[in-house]
Design an enzyme around this catalytic site. Structure first.
Site, PDB file in Angstrom:
ATOM      1  N   GLY A 215       6.685   6.448  21.747  1.00 40.17           N
ATOM      2  CA  GLY A 215       7.310   7.766  21.899  1.00 40.17           C
ATOM      3  C   GLY A 215       7.867   8.299  20.592  1.00 40.17           C
ATOM      4  O   GLY A 215       7.462   7.868  19.512  1.00 40.17           O
TER       5      GLY A 215
ATOM      6  N   HIS B 244       5.143  12.299  16.746  1.00 43.97           N
ATOM      7  CA  HIS B 244       5.033  13.227  15.614  1.00 43.97           C
ATOM      8  C   HIS B 244       3.556  13.533  15.394  1.00 43.97           C
ATOM      9  O   HIS B 244       2.704  13.072  16.174  1.00 43.97           O
ATOM     10  CB  HIS B 244       5.706  12.657  14.366  1.00 43.97           C
ATOM     11  CG  HIS B 244       5.298  11.237  14.061  1.00 43.97           C
ATOM     12  ND1 HIS B 244       4.010  10.892  13.729  1.00 43.97           N
ATOM     13  CD2 HIS B 244       6.000  10.072  14.066  1.00 43.97           C
ATOM     14  CE1 HIS B 244       3.937   9.592  13.519  1.00 43.97           C
ATOM     15  NE2 HIS B 244       5.121   9.063  13.734  1.00 43.97           N
TER      16      HIS B 244
ATOM     17  N   HIS C  71       1.021  10.705  15.728  1.00 40.12           N
ATOM     18  CA  HIS C  71       0.608  10.306  17.088  1.00 40.12           C
ATOM     19  C   HIS C  71      -0.386  11.319  17.666  1.00 40.12           C
ATOM     20  O   HIS C  71      -1.348  10.952  18.337  1.00 40.12           O
ATOM     21  CB  HIS C  71       1.826  10.256  18.020  1.00 40.12           C
ATOM     22  CG  HIS C  71       2.829   9.208  17.668  1.00 40.12           C
ATOM     23  ND1 HIS C  71       4.070   9.512  17.160  1.00 40.12           N
ATOM     24  CD2 HIS C  71       2.782   7.863  17.767  1.00 40.12           C
ATOM     25  CE1 HIS C  71       4.748   8.401  16.965  1.00 40.12           C
ATOM     26  NE2 HIS C  71       3.991   7.383  17.322  1.00 40.12           N
TER      27      HIS C  71
ATOM     28  N   GLN D 299       9.201  -6.645  20.939  1.00 41.35           N
ATOM     29  CA  GLN D 299       8.781  -6.602  19.528  1.00 41.35           C
ATOM     30  C   GLN D 299       9.937  -6.305  18.576  1.00 41.35           C
ATOM     31  O   GLN D 299       9.724  -6.110  17.382  1.00 41.35           O
ATOM     32  CB  GLN D 299       7.611  -5.643  19.326  1.00 41.35           C
ATOM     33  CG  GLN D 299       7.936  -4.174  19.502  1.00 41.35           C
ATOM     34  CD  GLN D 299       6.665  -3.320  19.474  1.00 41.35           C
ATOM     35  OE1 GLN D 299       5.917  -3.285  20.436  1.00 41.35           O
ATOM     36  NE2 GLN D 299       6.419  -2.623  18.368  1.00 41.35           N
TER      37      GLN D 299
ATOM     38  N   ASP E 112       0.305   1.292  10.622  1.00 42.04           N
ATOM     39  CA  ASP E 112       0.681  -0.089  10.968  1.00 42.04           C
ATOM     40  C   ASP E 112      -0.564  -0.949  10.798  1.00 42.04           C
ATOM     41  O   ASP E 112      -1.177  -1.385  11.777  1.00 42.04           O
ATOM     42  CB  ASP E 112       1.200  -0.145  12.405  1.00 42.04           C
ATOM     43  CG  ASP E 112       2.476   0.660  12.566  1.00 42.04           C
ATOM     44  OD1 ASP E 112       3.504   0.249  12.030  1.00 42.04           O
ATOM     45  OD2 ASP E 112       2.423   1.727  13.196  1.00 42.04           O
TER      46      ASP E 112
ATOM     47  N   SER F 118       8.410   7.425  13.043  1.00 42.53           N
ATOM     48  CA  SER F 118       9.610   7.747  13.836  1.00 42.53           C
ATOM     49  C   SER F 118      10.869   7.305  13.094  1.00 42.53           C
ATOM     50  O   SER F 118      11.932   7.901  13.241  1.00 42.53           O
ATOM     51  CB  SER F 118       9.542   7.054  15.195  1.00 42.53           C
ATOM     52  OG  SER F 118       8.384   7.491  15.866  1.00 42.53           O
ATOM     53  N   ARG F 119      10.741   6.255  12.287  1.00 40.51           N
ATOM     54  CA  ARG F 119      11.924   5.745  11.574  1.00 40.51           C
ATOM     55  C   ARG F 119      12.337   6.638  10.398  1.00 40.51           C
ATOM     56  O   ARG F 119      13.427   6.455   9.856  1.00 40.51           O
ATOM     57  CB  ARG F 119      11.701   4.302  11.125  1.00 40.51           C
ATOM     58  CG  ARG F 119      11.659   3.339  12.320  1.00 40.51           C
ATOM     59  CD  ARG F 119      11.679   1.887  11.910  1.00 40.51           C
ATOM     60  NE  ARG F 119      11.914   1.010  13.042  1.00 40.51           N
ATOM     61  CZ  ARG F 119      10.967   0.357  13.735  1.00 40.51           C
ATOM     62  NH1 ARG F 119       9.700   0.479  13.394  1.00 40.51           N
ATOM     63  NH2 ARG F 119      11.289  -0.415  14.754  1.00 40.51           N
TER      64      ARG F 119
END
Ligand code: PAF
Length: 282
Positions: free
Chosen positions: A33, A36, A39, A63, A154, A190-191
């Site tokens: 979720g 951005h 995604h 995780q 990732d 997201s971070r």
């Protein structure tokens, strides 16, 4: 296109039975979720590969380490649904934790991908990739899609999922999508929401250093030296690097001198955020 939102495994299997009875193919985009543009690029890609697209939104507790950001990880379900209504998405699965781990987290069956799990991010985040492999296998089992789409941002996760699927012989194609970046090169994540203005300005160095590592590798420089100087450059720019390395693109093994394709990969703490990025050296 109308967007169906489901929260339980029973609802999901009933929906998928109906969908499959039409003969439609399915692509799955697993996410946590806080969606951005990165995604949404995965969803767009998924829609080119299958007739129907499903997105899962689940902040997966297994995780995250005990000291990590599970509690403060940004959860923005309304915004996510609004964003998904602008792209070709048919189904959103947003399960509560009990649906994904019905026997509780301590008793949950776990999956492990040896080799790829312990290096780089895995070394810094023990157990992280076991949690990723576990939840991805659960999602692939629930959806049984023809294709599942993951971001190259990732990169270690992408290789791990590919290995998981190849080793277990799962009938799903894993598709990687290039990283989406802001105008200055910072990878969308997201971070990034944890960065204040000063840290945001600093963070772009991660991408610049990775590109420079690629140029130096192509110019034939020695790996150890490139890596050492990359760490120095990140520190000089106010970042706290965890690693900055060049590894074989296929399996993250140490490359022979001049070998290609390789990948430059780095992780660094910037203010309150731990950021990762990587750059292809084809
Ligand atoms: O990349 C992510 O957002 C997560 O690691 C994933 C693949 C959805 C598993 O929780």
């Amino acid at each position: 296109m109308s967007l169906t939102v489901l929260r339980t495994r029973d609802e999901l299997s009933a929906f998928l039975r109906r969908l499959r009875s039409t003969g439609a193919s399915l692509a799955l985009v697993p996410t946590m979720g806080n969606l951005h543009r990165g995604h949404l690029a995965l969803v767009e890609r998924a829609a080119k590969l299958a007739e129907r697209v499903a997105v899962s939104i689940f902040v997966n507790p297994t995780q995250f380490g005990p000291e990590e950001d599970f509690d403060r990880y940004p959860r923005t379900p309304e915004q996510d649904l609004a964003a998904l209504s602008t792209v070709p998405c048919d189904l959103v699965f947003m399960p509560p934790v009990e649906e994904m781990y019905p026997f509780g987290i301590p008793s949950a069956v776990r999956v492990r991908v040896p080799g790829l799990s312990e290096v780089l991010c895995g070394e810094r985040r023990p157990g992280h990739f076991d949690g990723v492999a576990t939840v991805v296998l659960r999602l692939l089992t629930l959806f049984d899609p023809e294709v599942a789409v993951f971001g190259e941002k990732d990169y270690q996760q992408l290789l791990l999922v590919r290995r998981l699927v190849a080793d277990l012989g799962l009938p799903v194609r894993i598709e990687g999508v290039p990283t989406v970046r802001d105008g200055d090169g910072l990878a969308l994540s997201s971070r990034n929401a944890y960065l204040d203005a000063e840290d945001r300005a600093r963070a772009v160095l991660l991408h610049r250093v990775l590109r420079r590592m690629g140029e130096r590798w192509l110019a034939g420089e020695e790996r150890e030296r490139i890596e050492r100087e990359a760490l120095d450059a990140l520190r000089a720019g106010g970042l706290k690097p965890e690693y900055a390395v060049i590894r074989r693109a296929e399996d993250l093994a140490l490359p022979r001198s001049g070998e290609r394709p390789v990948r430059a990969l780095a992780a660094a703490v910037v203010g309150k955020a731990r950021l990762i990025d990587n750059w292809p050296i084809p």
